[in-house]
Design a protein around this motif. Structure first.
Motif, PDB file in Angstrom:
ATOM      1  N   PHE A 253     -14.626 -23.665  18.237  1.00  0.00           N
ATOM      2  CA  PHE A 253     -14.605 -22.253  17.857  1.00  0.00           C
ATOM      3  C   PHE A 253     -15.338 -21.375  18.861  1.00  0.00           C
ATOM      4  CE2 PHE A 253     -16.074 -18.462  15.715  1.00  0.00           C
ATOM      5  CZ  PHE A 253     -15.008 -18.108  14.904  1.00  0.00           C
ATOM      6  N   GLU A 254     -16.459 -21.858  19.384  1.00  0.00           N
ATOM      7  CA  GLU A 254     -17.291 -21.028  20.248  1.00  0.00           C
ATOM      8  C   GLU A 254     -16.761 -20.899  21.671  1.00  0.00           C
ATOM      9  OE1 GLU A 254     -19.764 -18.891  20.022  1.00  0.00           O
ATOM     10  OE2 GLU A 254     -19.611 -19.028  17.855  1.00  0.00           O
ATOM     11  N   GLN A 255     -15.542 -21.358  21.908  1.00  0.00           N
ATOM     12  CA  GLN A 255     -14.882 -20.971  23.152  1.00  0.00           C
ATOM     13  C   GLN A 255     -14.690 -19.450  23.173  1.00  0.00           C
ATOM     14  OE1 GLN A 255     -14.477 -23.187  25.570  1.00  0.00           O
ATOM     15  NE2 GLN A 255     -15.314 -24.681  24.114  1.00  0.00           N
ATOM     16  N   ALA A 256     -14.798 -18.834  21.990  1.00  0.00           N
ATOM     17  CA  ALA A 256     -14.593 -17.384  21.880  1.00  0.00           C
ATOM     18  C   ALA A 256     -15.536 -16.605  22.781  1.00  0.00           C
ATOM     19  CB  ALA A 256     -14.775 -16.951  20.426  1.00  0.00           C
ATOM     20  N   GLY A 257     -16.823 -16.956  22.767  1.00  0.00           N
ATOM     21  CA  GLY A 257     -17.783 -16.191  23.556  1.00  0.00           C
ATOM     22  C   GLY A 257     -17.842 -16.587  25.020  1.00  0.00           C
ATOM     23  N   GLY A 258     -17.293 -17.764  25.355  1.00  0.00           N
ATOM     24  CA  GLY A 258     -17.342 -18.232  26.727  1.00  0.00           C
ATOM     25  C   GLY A 258     -15.983 -18.216  27.391  1.00  0.00           C
ATOM     26  N   LEU A 259     -15.251 -19.336  27.290  1.00  0.00           N
ATOM     27  CA  LEU A 259     -13.975 -19.492  27.995  1.00  0.00           C
ATOM     28  C   LEU A 259     -12.959 -18.423  27.597  1.00  0.00           C
ATOM     29  CD1 LEU A 259     -12.171 -21.083  29.903  1.00  0.00           C
ATOM     30  CD2 LEU A 259     -11.628 -22.627  28.002  1.00  0.00           C
ATOM     31  N   MET A 260     -12.816 -18.156  26.306  1.00  0.00           N
ATOM     32  CA  MET A 260     -11.821 -17.175  25.868  1.00  0.00           C
ATOM     33  C   MET A 260     -12.233 -15.758  26.235  1.00  0.00           C
ATOM     34  SD  MET A 260     -10.662 -18.856  22.214  1.00  0.00           S
ATOM     35  CE  MET A 260      -9.536 -17.527  21.776  1.00  0.00           C
ATOM     36  N   ASN A 261     -13.534 -15.504  26.284  1.00  0.00           N
ATOM     37  CA  ASN A 261     -14.024 -14.187  26.704  1.00  0.00           C
ATOM     38  C   ASN A 261     -13.690 -13.938  28.176  1.00  0.00           C
ATOM     39  OD1 ASN A 261     -15.294 -11.730  26.282  1.00  0.00           O
ATOM     40  ND2 ASN A 261     -17.366 -12.539  26.504  1.00  0.00           N
ATOM     41  N   LEU A 262     -13.930 -14.947  29.008  1.00  0.00           N
ATOM     42  CA  LEU A 262     -13.588 -14.824  30.429  1.00  0.00           C
ATOM     43  C   LEU A 262     -12.076 -14.783  30.621  1.00  0.00           C
ATOM     44  CD1 LEU A 262     -16.186 -17.305  31.952  1.00  0.00           C
ATOM     45  CD2 LEU A 262     -16.242 -14.811  32.065  1.00  0.00           C
ATOM     46  N   TYR A 263     -11.336 -15.525  29.801  1.00  0.00           N
ATOM     47  CA  TYR A 263      -9.877 -15.506  29.881  1.00  0.00           C
ATOM     48  C   TYR A 263      -9.349 -14.106  29.571  1.00  0.00           C
ATOM     49  CZ  TYR A 263      -5.094 -17.206  29.554  1.00  0.00           C
ATOM     50  OH  TYR A 263      -3.757 -17.413  29.780  1.00  0.00           O
ATOM     51  N   ALA A 264      -9.937 -13.473  28.549  1.00  0.00           N
ATOM     52  CA  ALA A 264      -9.527 -12.102  28.207  1.00  0.00           C
ATOM     53  C   ALA A 264      -9.812 -11.151  29.356  1.00  0.00           C
ATOM     54  CB  ALA A 264     -10.248 -11.639  26.942  1.00  0.00           C
ATOM     55  N   SER A 265     -10.932 -11.359  30.046  1.00  0.00           N
ATOM     56  CA  SER A 265     -11.328 -10.462  31.132  1.00  0.00           C
ATOM     57  C   SER A 265     -10.493 -10.660  32.392  1.00  0.00           C
ATOM     58  CB  SER A 265     -12.811 -10.683  31.456  1.00  0.00           C
ATOM     59  OG  SER A 265     -13.218  -9.927  32.566  1.00  0.00           O
ATOM     60  N   GLN A 266     -10.169 -11.901  32.706  1.00  0.00           N
ATOM     61  CA  GLN A 266      -9.612 -12.216  34.025  1.00  0.00           C
ATOM     62  C   GLN A 266      -8.118 -12.535  34.031  1.00  0.00           C
ATOM     63  OE1 GLN A 266     -12.172 -15.431  35.220  1.00  0.00           O
ATOM     64  NE2 GLN A 266     -14.014 -14.148  35.293  1.00  0.00           N
ATOM     65  N   LYS A 267      -7.551 -12.955  32.894  1.00  0.00           N
ATOM     66  CA  LYS A 267      -6.170 -13.435  32.912  1.00  0.00           C
ATOM     67  C   LYS A 267      -5.271 -12.792  31.861  1.00  0.00           C
ATOM     68  CE  LYS A 267      -7.314 -17.881  34.986  1.00  0.00           C
ATOM     69  NZ  LYS A 267      -7.151 -19.358  34.929  1.00  0.00           N
ATOM     70  N   THR A 268      -5.801 -11.835  31.112  1.00  0.00           N
ATOM     71  CA  THR A 268      -5.026 -11.207  30.044  1.00  0.00           C
ATOM     72  C   THR A 268      -4.668  -9.771  30.436  1.00  0.00           C
ATOM     73  OG1 THR A 268      -6.117 -12.558  28.355  1.00  0.00           O
ATOM     74  CG2 THR A 268      -5.032 -10.553  27.596  1.00  0.00           C
ATOM     75  N   ASP A 269      -3.430  -9.398  30.193  1.00  0.00           N
ATOM     76  CA  ASP A 269      -2.992  -8.014  30.409  1.00  0.00           C
ATOM     77  C   ASP A 269      -3.492  -7.188  29.235  1.00  0.00           C
ATOM     78  OD1 ASP A 269      -1.763  -5.621  30.868  1.00  0.00           O
ATOM     79  OD2 ASP A 269       0.300  -6.369  30.686  1.00  0.00           O
ATOM     80  N   ARG A 270      -4.546  -6.386  29.480  1.00  0.00           N
ATOM     81  CA  ARG A 270      -5.184  -5.616  28.410  1.00  0.00           C
ATOM     82  C   ARG A 270      -4.760  -4.147  28.420  1.00  0.00           C
ATOM     83  NH1 ARG A 270     -10.054  -5.436  30.120  1.00  0.00           N
ATOM     84  NH2 ARG A 270      -9.928  -6.827  31.933  1.00  0.00           N
TER      85      ARG A 270
END
Length: 463
Positions: A253-270
């Motif tokens: 679950f806590e990938q949210a604050g680490g890996l998924m947070n960086l994924y949102a910043s670097q690889k997601t079209d926001r």
């Protein structure tokens, strides 16, 4: 005849003790401060030192490593925090101490230097360790043995956690990413000061809970000296097994604050329909938004499920929660595939993943807190709650290691691995329910085989 007015600590609001709402708002603001800081943590560490809003300029691997250590220590410190409450101060005073340490930590974190960043993190670790296990135990202490309102009380308390968790990434995240990282940390500090003020103001509603069980009191001494019964020892065994599941749950679950947070910043079209770009930290509020909107529905589902006579034990709910949460990583696998094909992935993959993560959390986490207050021996209540939060912390550390591994193995492989392996673990637990429930000795569903001594101990701890 003039009707008697109940003292503050006996008053009810919406069918629950008023003290519940004091703890609700205290925890809400404490979580506002923590999740506000967490939303900025890895983003601040990887921000370039040459930008107008400079960070430390670390690599993703370095940031994820520190994130894992930090979030682990935040929760592992709950073990000494529980010991302080059980042996020295009592839960109520230890929460007060934790709040004071958190105010110092968040205020220091708002200062702009590398030294103050580490000093602030140190005080936050100490503060969460004192506050987190003990405020949760106090919620359980508001209710008498076999009170059916207890699980619902924890759902209400959990809502407080997530109101803070929803607001913090939006407010602190926007200010931190767009104005100044340290202004974002500073807003988190203001939230903690408000939480501490609420707790101090509400002490009159908490007179009867969280007090130190002391040998100076004869009845308390009897409770402390009484050896653990066979039932209590068995219940500790099943709690320790549940803690292993908690480590695994939060490791994913806590990938949210680490890996998924960086994924949102670097690889997601926001980009939002070409109007503006959504800050990556805002996605940290999606989980809390879904909790606020879905908690009642999930609670109602389990109530209806139970009335139909179907399996509804806490261990079953934890296992189901793990499976649902794991399936959410299937959406992140799809996001990774889209990124490989197009060079970016859509926001809806993150939102769908957080949706399943949230439903899984609602099945597992509030139930776990309530489960501990049902099974833990009273003289070790805070220490065992501390072990629960320590298990959460170890899960956070494992989450950081998994996030680091993704830098070499690949994100698709990590997301898919979690989806498959964690689902299998949840199914394995379901096959082992009968022996696990035997160890609990009917502590749930009003069937508790609690002894007369244990019942008396519960009353002592609640008064």
């Amino acid at each position: 005849m003039i009707a008697s007015i109940k003292p503050p600590h006996e008053r009810q609001l919406f069918g629950h003790p008023v003290g519940l709402y004091i703890l609700f708002f205290t925890e809400m603001w404490e979580r506002f401060s923590y999740y506000g800081m967490r939303a900025l943590f890895t983003l601040f560490l990887v921000a370039e030192t040459t930008s107008s809003n400079a960070g430390f300029g670390w690599t993703n691997d370095e940031a994820l490593a520190l994130y894992g250590w930090y979030t682990m220590l935040v929760y592992v410190s709950s073990i000494p925090g529980g010991w302080i409450a059980d042996k020295l101060l009592g839960q109520k005073k230890t929460v007060m101490l934790g709040g004071a340490l958190l105010c110092i930590g968040h205020a220091v974190l708002a200062l702009n230097s590398e030294t103050t960043f580490y000093v602030g993190c140190f005080f936050i670790i100490l503060g969460v360790g004192c506050l987190k296990p003990n405020i949760s135990s106090m919620v359980g202490g508001l209710y008498k043995a076999k009170d059916e309102r207890r699980d619902l009380g924890f759902y209400i308390f959990y809502m407080g956690i997530n109101v803070g968790g929803f607001l913090a990434p939006i407010l602190c995240g926007y200010i931190g990413e767009n104005i100044s990282w340290h202004y974002g940390f500073g807003l988190a500090a203001i939230g903690m000061f408000i939480g501490q003020a609420v707790y101090i103001w509400g002490q009159k509603y908490l007179i009867h809970v969280g007090n130190l069980i002391s040998r100076k009191n004869e009845k308390d001494r009897e409770l402390l000296d009484r050896p653990l019964s066979k039932i209590e020892k068995d219940r500790i065994k099943v709690l320790l097994i549940s803690f292993l599941l908690i480590i695994l749950f939060w490791a994913a679950f806590e990938q949210a604050g680490g890996l998924m947070n960086l994924y949102a910043s670097q690889k997601t079209d926001r980009n939002f329909f070409g109007l503006f770009e959504i800050p990556a930290s805002v996605f940290q509020s999606v989980n809390s938004f879904f909790i606020i909107t879905l908690a009642t529905a999930v609670g109602a589902f389990w109530l209806k499920w139970r009335k139909k006579g179907k399996e509804s034990s806490s261990m079953f709910k934890i296992a189901v929660g793990m499976i649902i949460m794991a399936l959410g990583f299937g959406f992140m696998s799809a996001a990774s595939m889209q990124y490989e094909a197009n060079g970016s992935s859509a926001m809806y993959w993150l939102i769908l993943a957080y949706l399943l993560h949230t439903v899984g959390e609602l099945c597992a986490s509030p139930v776990s807190l309530s489960y501990i207050t049902k099974l833990a021996p009273l003289k070790y209540a805070s220490i065992i709650m501390g072990l629960y939060w320590a298990a959460t912390g170890l899960g956070n550390k494992v989450a950081g290691l998994i996030g680091q591994a993704s830098q070499d193995l690949g994100e698709f492989e990590i997301f898919t691995g979690i989806a498959v392996i964690w689902t299998l673990i949840g199914l394995l637990v379901i096959t082992m329910l009968k022996p696990l429930k035997r160890l609990a000795h009917g502590a749930e569903d009003g069937e508790s085989k609690i002894s007369d001594d244990e019942a008396e101990g519960f009353e002592l701890a609640s008064n």
